[in-house]
Motif scaffolding. Structure first.
Motif, short mmCIF file in Angstrom:
data_model
loop_
_atom_site.label_atom_id
_atom_site.label_comp_id
_atom_site.label_asym_id
_atom_site.label_seq_id
_atom_site.Cartn_x
_atom_site.Cartn_y
_atom_site.Cartn_z
N ALA A 1 29.89 66.06 18.03
CA ALA A 1 28.77 65.38 17.40
C ALA A 1 27.74 66.41 16.93
O ALA A 1 27.73 67.55 17.36
CB ALA A 1 28.13 64.40 18.38
N ALA A 2 26.88 65.96 16.04
CA ALA A 2 25.89 66.89 15.48
C ALA A 2 24.94 67.42 16.54
O ALA A 2 24.46 68.55 16.44
CB ALA A 2 25.11 66.18 14.37
N CYS A 3 24.67 66.60 17.57
CA CYS A 3 23.72 67.02 18.61
C CYS A 3 24.39 67.77 19.75
O CYS A 3 23.73 68.16 20.71
CB CYS A 3 23.01 65.79 19.17
N ASP A 4 25.70 67.95 19.68
CA ASP A 4 26.41 68.60 20.78
C ASP A 4 26.34 70.11 20.65
O ASP A 4 25.97 70.65 19.61
CB ASP A 4 27.88 68.14 20.80
N SER A 5 26.74 70.79 21.71
CA SER A 5 26.67 72.24 21.71
C SER A 5 27.80 72.84 20.91
O SER A 5 28.85 72.22 20.70
CB SER A 5 26.72 72.76 23.15
N GLU A 6 27.64 74.07 20.47
CA GLU A 6 28.59 74.68 19.55
C GLU A 6 29.94 74.95 20.19
O GLU A 6 30.96 74.92 19.52
CB GLU A 6 28.00 76.00 19.01
N GLU A 7 29.96 75.22 21.48
CA GLU A 7 31.21 75.62 22.12
C GLU A 7 31.95 74.46 22.78
O GLU A 7 32.90 74.67 23.52
CB GLU A 7 30.93 76.72 23.15
N SER A 8 31.51 73.24 22.54
CA SER A 8 32.12 72.10 23.22
C SER A 8 33.55 71.86 22.76
O SER A 8 34.38 71.42 23.53
CB SER A 8 31.28 70.84 23.00
N ASP A 9 33.84 72.09 21.49
CA ASP A 9 35.19 71.82 21.00
C ASP A 9 36.24 72.67 21.68
O ASP A 9 37.29 72.19 22.07
CB ASP A 9 35.25 72.07 19.48
N GLY A 10 35.97 73.96 21.82
CA GLY A 10 36.98 74.85 22.32
C GLY A 10 37.28 74.69 23.79
O GLY A 10 38.40 74.91 24.23
N GLU A 11 36.26 74.29 24.58
CA GLU A 11 36.44 74.23 26.03
C GLU A 11 36.56 72.81 26.55
O GLU A 11 37.28 72.55 27.49
CB GLU A 11 35.25 74.93 26.71
N GLY A 12 35.79 71.88 25.98
CA GLY A 12 35.75 70.54 26.52
C GLY A 12 37.09 69.84 26.44
O GLY A 12 37.86 70.00 25.51
N GLY A 13 37.37 69.01 27.45
CA GLY A 13 38.61 68.25 27.46
C GLY A 13 39.83 69.04 27.81
O GLY A 13 40.94 68.53 27.74
N LEU A 14 39.65 70.28 28.22
CA LEU A 14 40.79 71.14 28.53
C LEU A 14 41.58 70.54 29.69
O LEU A 14 41.07 70.43 30.80
CB LEU A 14 40.28 72.53 28.88
N GLY A 15 42.82 70.16 29.45
CA GLY A 15 43.66 69.60 30.49
C GLY A 15 43.66 68.09 30.56
O GLY A 15 44.48 67.51 31.27
N ASN A 16 42.77 67.42 29.86
CA ASN A 16 42.75 65.96 29.85
C ASN A 16 43.77 65.41 28.86
O ASN A 16 44.05 66.02 27.82
CB ASN A 16 41.36 65.44 29.47
N LEU A 17 44.31 64.23 29.17
CA LEU A 17 45.20 63.57 28.23
C LEU A 17 44.42 63.14 27.00
O LEU A 17 43.28 62.69 27.10
CB LEU A 17 45.82 62.33 28.88
N SER A 18 45.03 63.30 25.85
CA SER A 18 44.40 62.93 24.60
C SER A 18 45.32 61.98 23.84
O SER A 18 46.28 62.39 23.19
CB SER A 18 44.11 64.18 23.74
N ARG A 19 45.06 60.68 24.01
CA ARG A 19 45.81 59.61 23.33
C ARG A 19 47.31 59.80 23.49
O ARG A 19 48.07 59.85 22.51
CB ARG A 19 45.40 59.53 21.87
N LEU A 20 47.74 59.86 24.71
CA LEU A 20 49.15 60.05 25.03
C LEU A 20 49.84 58.71 25.19
O LEU A 20 49.44 57.88 26.03
CB LEU A 20 49.30 60.86 26.32
N ILE A 21 50.89 58.47 24.39
CA ILE A 21 51.73 57.28 24.53
C ILE A 21 52.78 57.57 25.60
O ILE A 21 53.57 58.51 25.47
CB ILE A 21 52.42 56.91 23.21
N VAL A 22 52.79 56.80 26.66
CA VAL A 22 53.74 56.99 27.76
C VAL A 22 54.91 56.04 27.54
O VAL A 22 54.79 54.82 27.70
CB VAL A 22 53.08 56.75 29.12
N ARG A 23 56.05 56.61 27.16
CA ARG A 23 57.25 55.82 26.86
C ARG A 23 58.27 55.96 27.98
O ARG A 23 58.26 56.93 28.73
CB ARG A 23 57.88 56.30 25.55
#
Length: 466
Positions: free
Chosen positions: A17-39
């Motif tokens: 987001a525009a108000c978020d910190s600059e380095e959030s993309d590279g580090e944030g969410g590391l290791g979390n599932l991201s829209r994973l379809i479990v088949r």
């Protein structure tokens, strides 16, 4: 106060987001599932309705792995804290692409502690896009048990039925309180409190997030008085006691997986905006230094205890560095400044936490047996905390806490305290005249109920406004 609801809009953490910190993309969410379809094994291609989509790549999200066991059973694994694999309790994830009336069993496998409030009355929370108000899952649908297929581990099983296909469902260990929500609240609060409070950033975290310090009250002890024109009679000079400004430092959210502490801190700040006699007395007679979120990176990432680099800020006060622990260095500098001021007296340092194993509201702290150690060690000041906190608090339900002596000394604390109690000598070696108290609010105790009541009021306000 304006109502802020955490919209369940499935915003990915990787879309900054525009108000978020600059380095959030590279580090944030590391290791979390991201829209994973479990088949089921062997299936591929376009996802069919009923093949669940798991996602935790959003602020405060946490889910590291999802395994398909049968068509109705899934094994889920909490993502450990970044650089701290033993910290695993907080979970917060969404499920979509469900079928009407689809029934599932969600097994959360790898909780780090076996003795938790899930043994009692605490249950996880759920909400959906059409019903944004958090609700507790009924106790009859929660099973905290030892599972033989999982090598005798104690797992948390949730039986759930999805009733609306178009909804996205969110499951969480507790009502989340994000860094973004805090920034929105402080921006509004600051405007309303500008007559008696200031807000500043005393440091930036590793991921360039603000460490906010809210100062309520005035350090100036000189009151305006009318000048007396008549010369007073000649008398011997009388020595008057030096009037010192009383200061209390309040910190919250040292650990990301303890959102009740943020709700308590927000409620306290909102209380000070009021016109009640007590609120006015607090604003006029003491200075309150409030740090609402000491660990924004850990909160943003969905960690249970640690920050981005794996440090438990509750255990790093004696070895804090500006690179790894900028928040602790900033707090230490603030305390050194307060200690050097002759007209300032630091009375208390209150660190608000939450606990996953104990109910109720309880206080842990230390005092000195040596009355003559310093002027601040007088018996009157030692019992002050008990008097301040004595108005109606829920009873302590834990037998271990009931067994603690009424007058806690360092000797008693070393013998009887749980491992989570903060060692004050390690935390503040530079301030010997202060008192450190740690207030723990349990996730299923009164603090969590206050949090949910507050959320209910906010949703009611939000719905009425819309």
């Amino acid at each position: 106060m304006a109502a802020y609801t955490d919209a369940l809009d499935h915003t990915s953490i990787y879309r900054r987001a525009a108000c978020d910190s600059e380095e959030s993309d590279g580090e944030g969410g590391l290791g979390n599932l991201s829209r994973l379809i479990v088949r089921p094994p062997g299936q591929s291609g376009k996802a069919k309705r009923g093949q669940l989509c798991f996602d935790a790549a959003f602020e405060c999200g946490n889910l590291g792995r999802a395994d398909h066991i049968t068509d109705i059973e899934y094994d889920l694994y909490v993502r450990p804290d970044t650089c701290r694999p033993r910290a695993r309790f907080w979970f917060n994830f969404t499920i979509e692409n469900v079928k009407q009336d689809q029934r599932v069993i969600l097994n959360i496998i790898n909780l780090a502690k076996e003795t938790t409030l899930f043994d009692g009355d605490m249950t996880p929370l759920v909400r959906s896009t059409s019903r944004p108000k958090w609700q507790r899952i009924p106790r009859r649908l929660i099973f905290y048990h030892r599972s033989l297929p999982h090598r005798g581990r104690k797992i948390l099983s949730i039986a759930f039925a999805f009733d609306r296909e178009e909804d996205v469902y969110q499951f969480s260990a507790g009502a989340s309180y994000s860094y973004s929500r805090l920034q929105k609240h402080l921006a509004t609060w600051e405007k309303r409190a500008q007559a008696f409070a200031t807000r500043q950033s005393i440091a930036q975290t590793t991921q360039k997030r603000r460490i906010d310090l809210v100062t309520i009250g005035d350090y100036n002890t000189n009151k305006d008085k009318e000048e007396i024109k008549e010369e007073p009679p000649v008398t011997k000079p009388i020595k008057t006691a030096e009037q010192k400004k009383r200061v209390v430092l309040i910190m919250a959210r040292t650990h990301g997986g303890e959102p009740p502490s943020s709700f308590v801190c927000q409620g306290f700040l909102d209380y000070l905006l009021g016109s009640s006699e007590k609120a006015v007395a607090l604003r006029n007679n003491i200075v309150l230094e409030v740090i609402p979120m000491l660990n924004p990176d850990g909160v943003f990432l969905g960690n249970q205890r640690s920050d981005l680099l794996g440090g438990d800020l509750n255990r790093c006060w004696n070895r804090a560095t500006s690179y790894a622990h900028p928040a602790l260095v900033a707090v230490n500098d603030l305390l050194k400044k307060l200690a050097s001021e002759k007209n300032v007296q630091l009375d208390f340092i209150i660190d608000i936490h939450a606990d996953i194993s104990h109910e109720g509201v309880f206080v842990r702290g230390n005092s000195y047996d040596d009355v003559y150690r310093s002027p601040s060690s007088s018996p009157e000041r030692r019992v002050l905390a008990g008097r301040v906190l004595s108005p109606p608090l829920p009873k302590v339900s834990s037998p271990a806490m009931q067994a603690l002596p009424g007058r806690l000394s360092r000797r008693h604390m070393l013998k009887s305290r749980p491992k989570t109690v903060l060692d004050v000598d390690l935390m503040l070696p530079i301030i010997t005249e202060s008192r450190q108290s740690q207030i723990d609010k349990s996730n299923s105790g009164s603090a969590e109920r206050l949090a949910l009541d507050q959320l209910s009021d906010e949703y009611d306000t939000h719905e009425s406004d819309s």
